[in-house]
Design a protein around this motif. Structure first.
Motif, PDB file in Angstrom:
ATOM      1  N   GLY A  49       0.801  -1.171   0.000  1.00 38.04           N
ATOM      2  CA  GLY A  49       0.000   0.000   0.000  1.00 38.04           C
ATOM      3  C   GLY A  49       0.859   1.256   0.000  1.00 38.04           C
ATOM      4  N   ALA A  50       0.186   2.345  -0.118  1.00 31.75           N
ATOM      5  CA  ALA A  50       0.860   3.648  -0.127  1.00 31.75           C
ATOM      6  C   ALA A  50       1.434   3.957   1.254  1.00 31.75           C
ATOM      7  CB  ALA A  50      -0.126   4.733  -0.541  1.00 31.75           C
ATOM      8  N   ALA A  51       2.558   4.618   1.238  1.00 31.58           N
ATOM      9  CA  ALA A  51       3.188   5.011   2.504  1.00 31.58           C
ATOM     10  C   ALA A  51       2.326   6.062   3.181  1.00 31.58           C
ATOM     11  CB  ALA A  51       4.586   5.554   2.244  1.00 31.58           C
ATOM     12  N   ARG A  52       2.173   5.907   4.473  1.00 32.03           N
ATOM     13  CA  ARG A  52       1.403   6.878   5.235  1.00 32.03           C
ATOM     14  C   ARG A  52       2.310   8.002   5.704  1.00 32.03           C
ATOM     15  NH1 ARG A  52      -1.275   3.113   9.594  1.00 32.03           N
ATOM     16  NH2 ARG A  52      -1.239   1.299   8.283  1.00 32.03           N
ATOM     17  N   PRO A  53       1.775   9.217   5.760  1.00 35.07           N
ATOM     18  CA  PRO A  53       2.596  10.317   6.293  1.00 35.07           C
ATOM     19  C   PRO A  53       2.822  10.096   7.793  1.00 35.07           C
ATOM     20  CG  PRO A  53       0.349  11.056   5.915  1.00 35.07           C
ATOM     21  CD  PRO A  53       0.444   9.656   5.376  1.00 35.07           C
ATOM     22  N   PRO A  54       3.929  10.585   8.305  1.00 37.42           N
ATOM     23  CA  PRO A  54       4.162  10.411   9.736  1.00 37.42           C
ATOM     24  C   PRO A  54       3.120  11.163  10.541  1.00 37.42           C
ATOM     25  CG  PRO A  54       5.749  11.932   8.806  1.00 37.42           C
ATOM     26  CD  PRO A  54       4.950  11.364   7.664  1.00 37.42           C
ATOM     27  N   PRO A  55       2.789  10.626  11.729  1.00 32.71           N
ATOM     28  CA  PRO A  55       1.802  11.350  12.541  1.00 32.71           C
ATOM     29  C   PRO A  55       2.377  12.675  13.012  1.00 32.71           C
ATOM     30  CG  PRO A  55       2.807   9.559  13.792  1.00 32.71           C
ATOM     31  CD  PRO A  55       3.308   9.448  12.373  1.00 32.71           C
ATOM     32  N   PRO A  56       1.513  13.661  13.223  1.00 31.78           N
ATOM     33  CA  PRO A  56       2.023  14.954  13.711  1.00 31.78           C
ATOM     34  C   PRO A  56       2.562  14.776  15.124  1.00 31.78           C
ATOM     35  CG  PRO A  56      -0.370  14.922  13.731  1.00 31.78           C
ATOM     36  CD  PRO A  56       0.076  13.646  13.068  1.00 31.78           C
ATOM     37  N   PHE A  57       3.534  15.620  15.477  1.00 32.43           N
ATOM     38  CA  PHE A  57       4.058  15.575  16.825  1.00 32.43           C
ATOM     39  C   PHE A  57       2.963  15.930  17.811  1.00 32.43           C
ATOM     40  CE2 PHE A  57       8.436  16.191  15.128  1.00 32.43           C
ATOM     41  CZ  PHE A  57       8.992  15.084  15.740  1.00 32.43           C
ATOM     42  N   ASP A  58       2.921  15.208  18.861  1.00 30.79           N
ATOM     43  CA  ASP A  58       2.020  15.522  19.957  1.00 30.79           C
ATOM     44  C   ASP A  58       2.471  16.837  20.583  1.00 30.79           C
ATOM     45  OD1 ASP A  58       1.504  15.316  23.025  1.00 30.79           O
ATOM     46  OD2 ASP A  58       0.164  13.820  22.128  1.00 30.79           O
ATOM     47  N   ASP A  59       1.529  17.650  21.013  1.00 36.79           N
ATOM     48  CA  ASP A  59       1.874  18.934  21.624  1.00 36.79           C
ATOM     49  C   ASP A  59       2.809  18.763  22.813  1.00 36.79           C
ATOM     50  OD1 ASP A  59       0.370  20.314  19.803  1.00 36.79           O
ATOM     51  OD2 ASP A  59      -1.365  20.542  21.118  1.00 36.79           O
ATOM     52  N   ASP A  60       2.607  17.682  23.593  1.00 39.56           N
ATOM     53  CA  ASP A  60       3.480  17.441  24.746  1.00 39.56           C
ATOM     54  C   ASP A  60       4.915  17.192  24.313  1.00 39.56           C
ATOM     55  OD1 ASP A  60       1.508  17.792  26.640  1.00 39.56           O
ATOM     56  OD2 ASP A  60       1.074  15.650  26.833  1.00 39.56           O
ATOM     57  N   VAL A  61       5.092  16.458  23.230  1.00 38.78           N
ATOM     58  CA  VAL A  61       6.445  16.175  22.744  1.00 38.78           C
ATOM     59  C   VAL A  61       7.158  17.478  22.405  1.00 38.78           C
ATOM     60  CG1 VAL A  61       7.806  15.088  20.918  1.00 38.78           C
ATOM     61  CG2 VAL A  61       5.880  13.859  21.928  1.00 38.78           C
ATOM     62  N   VAL A  62       6.485  18.347  21.696  1.00 38.70           N
ATOM     63  CA  VAL A  62       7.070  19.642  21.330  1.00 38.70           C
ATOM     64  C   VAL A  62       7.392  20.442  22.584  1.00 38.70           C
ATOM     65  CG1 VAL A  62       6.632  21.837  20.162  1.00 38.70           C
ATOM     66  CG2 VAL A  62       5.940  19.688  19.078  1.00 38.70           C
ATOM     67  N   ARG A  63       6.466  20.465  23.528  1.00 35.58           N
ATOM     68  CA  ARG A  63       6.670  21.214  24.776  1.00 35.58           C
ATOM     69  C   ARG A  63       7.854  20.648  25.566  1.00 35.58           C
ATOM     70  NH1 ARG A  63       4.114  20.627  29.460  1.00 35.58           N
ATOM     71  NH2 ARG A  63       2.733  19.036  28.649  1.00 35.58           N
ATOM     72  N   TYR A  64       7.968  19.332  25.613  1.00 40.85           N
ATOM     73  CA  TYR A  64       9.067  18.697  26.350  1.00 40.85           C
ATOM     74  C   TYR A  64      10.409  19.029  25.708  1.00 40.85           C
ATOM     75  CZ  TYR A  64       5.723  15.785  28.962  1.00 40.85           C
ATOM     76  OH  TYR A  64       4.724  15.337  29.774  1.00 40.85           O
ATOM     77  N   ILE A  65      10.475  18.944  24.398  1.00 37.61           N
ATOM     78  CA  ILE A  65      11.733  19.243  23.709  1.00 37.61           C
ATOM     79  C   ILE A  65      12.121  20.702  23.927  1.00 37.61           C
ATOM     80  CG2 ILE A  65      12.827  19.455  21.437  1.00 37.61           C
ATOM     81  CD1 ILE A  65      11.213  16.882  20.671  1.00 37.61           C
ATOM     82  N   LEU A  66      11.160  21.607  23.833  1.00 36.42           N
ATOM     83  CA  LEU A  66      11.462  23.022  24.061  1.00 36.42           C
ATOM     84  C   LEU A  66      11.915  23.269  25.499  1.00 36.42           C
ATOM     85  CD1 LEU A  66       8.601  24.724  22.026  1.00 36.42           C
ATOM     86  CD2 LEU A  66      11.024  24.522  21.409  1.00 36.42           C
ATOM     87  N   ALA A  67      11.421  22.494  26.443  1.00 38.86           N
ATOM     88  CA  ALA A  67      11.820  22.657  27.845  1.00 38.86           C
ATOM     89  C   ALA A  67      13.287  22.299  28.069  1.00 38.86           C
ATOM     90  CB  ALA A  67      10.925  21.825  28.755  1.00 38.86           C
ATOM     91  N   THR A  68      13.881  21.487  27.180  1.00 41.79           N
ATOM     92  CA  THR A  68      15.300  21.137  27.342  1.00 41.79           C
ATOM     93  C   THR A  68      16.214  22.318  27.058  1.00 41.79           C
ATOM     94  OG1 THR A  68      15.635  20.351  25.071  1.00 41.79           O
ATOM     95  CG2 THR A  68      14.888  18.720  26.694  1.00 41.79           C
ATOM     96  N   LYS A  69      15.679  23.333  26.413  1.00 43.06           N
ATOM     97  CA  LYS A  69      16.506  24.496  26.063  1.00 43.06           C
ATOM     98  C   LYS A  69      17.005  25.224  27.301  1.00 43.06           C
ATOM     99  CE  LYS A  69      16.592  28.550  23.126  1.00 43.06           C
ATOM    100  NZ  LYS A  69      15.901  29.322  22.105  1.00 43.06           N
TER     101      LYS A  69
END
Length: 97
Positions: free
Chosen positions: A1-21
């Motif tokens: 079948g056709a490749a599926r696009p990756p799921p969008p980042f969860d808001d928590d994931v983005v928030r957690y990564i930004l918190a490492t700054k």
């Protein structure tokens, strides 16, 4: 079948990564045990064997090769000293033990 696009980042994931700054947390963030564990994992390199930390530090330096060495060293020291001045390096009780 056709490749599926990756799921969008969860808001928590983005928030957690930004918190490492900065690792500077709001009171609300300090009540999020998952965020605390995530940031503890980020900081865990500081407790590794010197050889492992040196390897990690070398990778960080390579990310910032565009920064003159003296400026990089000064700013890196400021960051590390800031972590120490902030009190506990680790957010969770388990890591502080």
């Amino acid at each position: 079948g056709a490749a599926r696009p990756p799921p969008p980042f969860d808001d928590d994931v983005v928030r957690y990564i930004l918190a490492t700054k900065s690792h500077s947390l709001t009171p609300e963030q300090r009540r999020d045990p998952s965020l605390l564990r995530f940031l503890d994992a980020d900081m865990s390199v500081l407790g590794k064997h010197p050889e492992s930390y040196d390897s990690y530090a070398g990778c960080i330096r390579r990310e910032y090769t565009f920064v003159p060495r003296d400026v990089y060293c000064e700013k890196r020291a400021e960051i590390l000293e800031g972590f120490l001045r902030g009190g506990d390096v680790y957010g969770s009780v388990k890591m502080r033990e």
